[in-house]
Design a protein around this motif. Sequence first.
Motif, short mmCIF file in Angstrom:
data_model
loop_
_atom_site.label_atom_id
_atom_site.label_comp_id
_atom_site.label_asym_id
_atom_site.label_seq_id
_atom_site.Cartn_x
_atom_site.Cartn_y
_atom_site.Cartn_z
N PHE A 1 -15.22 -0.66 3.99
CA PHE A 1 -14.95 -1.82 4.83
C PHE A 1 -16.16 -2.02 5.73
O PHE A 1 -16.52 -1.12 6.51
N ASN B 1 -18.95 -5.04 7.91
CA ASN B 1 -19.22 -6.42 8.31
C ASN B 1 -20.38 -7.01 7.51
O ASN B 1 -20.69 -8.20 7.65
N ILE C 1 -15.26 -4.22 0.80
CA ILE C 1 -14.51 -5.27 1.47
C ILE C 1 -15.37 -5.75 2.64
O ILE C 1 -15.66 -4.98 3.56
N LYS D 1 -16.31 -8.28 5.81
CA LYS D 1 -15.74 -9.15 6.85
C LYS D 1 -16.18 -10.59 6.60
O LYS D 1 -17.36 -10.89 6.43
N GLY E 1 -14.13 -7.64 -2.04
CA GLY E 1 -13.13 -8.38 -1.30
C GLY E 1 -13.70 -8.93 -0.02
O GLY E 1 -14.78 -8.53 0.43
N GLU F 1 -12.45 -9.76 4.03
CA GLU F 1 -11.41 -9.46 5.01
C GLU F 1 -11.46 -10.48 6.14
O GLU F 1 -12.52 -10.74 6.71
N VAL G 1 -9.05 -11.75 9.63
CA VAL G 1 -7.86 -11.69 10.46
C VAL G 1 -7.40 -13.11 10.74
O VAL G 1 -8.22 -14.03 10.83
N TYR H 1 -8.40 -10.52 1.45
CA TYR H 1 -7.65 -9.54 2.25
C TYR H 1 -7.46 -10.17 3.63
O TYR H 1 -8.30 -10.05 4.50
N VAL H 2 -6.36 -10.90 3.76
CA VAL H 2 -6.08 -11.68 4.97
C VAL H 2 -4.92 -11.04 5.70
O VAL H 2 -3.83 -10.90 5.14
N GLU H 3 -5.14 -10.67 6.95
CA GLU H 3 -4.11 -9.91 7.66
C GLU H 3 -3.89 -10.43 9.08
O GLU H 3 -4.73 -11.12 9.67
N ILE I 1 -0.02 -8.33 5.74
CA ILE I 1 -1.13 -8.67 4.86
C ILE I 1 -0.66 -9.65 3.79
O ILE I 1 0.31 -9.38 3.08
N CYS J 1 1.86 -3.25 2.84
CA CYS J 1 1.27 -2.02 3.36
C CYS J 1 2.10 -0.84 2.87
O CYS J 1 3.30 -0.78 3.09
#
Length: 329
Positions: free
Chosen positions: A79, A81, A101, A103, A145, A147, A149, A173-175, A221, A226
């Motif tokens: 994960f 940025n 993944i 950002k 992916g 990500e 928020v 990956y939207v949370e 998510i 999860c």
Amino acid sequence: MEVELASRCNLNCPYCYTGKNLFRENELEREELFDAISQAKALGARKIFYIGAGEPTMDLKLRDIIYYVHKLGLEHVLFTNATLINAELAHFLYEHSVAVIVKHISMKEDVCDRLAGCRGAYASMQRGLKYLREAGYPNSRHPLGIEAVICSYNLEEIPLLWRWARNNKIIPYVECLTCKGSATDYQELFPSKETVKNLFQELSRIDKDEFGVSWRPCPPIAGFFCKRHLYSCTLNSQGFIQPCVGIDMQIGNIRTEKLALIIRKSTVMRELSQIRTSIKGPCKTCEDHEHCYGCRGNAYNIMGDYLASDPMCWRIKDEDLISSAGCKK
């Protein structure tokens, strides 16, 4: 197992779960990380997630850890940025089969920079993403992916971002935001529960009608449930084991005890691994109870109980909650 690396970051996201005081002293050395990962594999772990108290690519140990995990034959996911990814690093990640993944909080430069707390962040993220795609991402062995928020600043463009990802074979990956760290100081970032519900339903409709992908909308998510508490834990950069990044409960330290013992003697880990029966409140009788348990981080940070119903879930009415605080709307 999720492995936290660098406790330093080159961005200043207002929603960061870590908070403003990133830097930690006495962090794990390379050999200590090797040992912890080997212990996890011995317990049955098959995948290692490189996350960060900050930005993982700022940790000088990252490449050594990636090489070690790859040699062990484990899957791994980074994960990041993406602002520090260059062509050489992108190829290194590809060669070692690291899923990445990235950002991607907005498709608008001004919104992205605002949410990253740093001018020029959008350009740097896009450049890193370009290098990854030029290296060969994504394909069946090298997932890529994005990500994002969900917050009030990027809410309207999430469906566009979702379609863009699907059309480019990129995993969206939207949370939901976690009520923790810096986010608690920015109440305006949190959309209402009804708004989040409508967005999840719209994303589910897009997937079904346009891409032939079916899923039931449940927080936190979109498109995923999860499951980390059924079989995972987080190792923070100082060696402490905690249930996940959203629950700051230190249940032991791998410097003083073996991972197996820490997990075996922990009531917290046992209750969370049996969350289907141990969960409390409206979540226990929800129609999606068999596959969803909401966000345990929000339950802990808002309700003070990691077994409480998720107060951010749109299915739960405020009057059904015993108490409330912080970010709940």
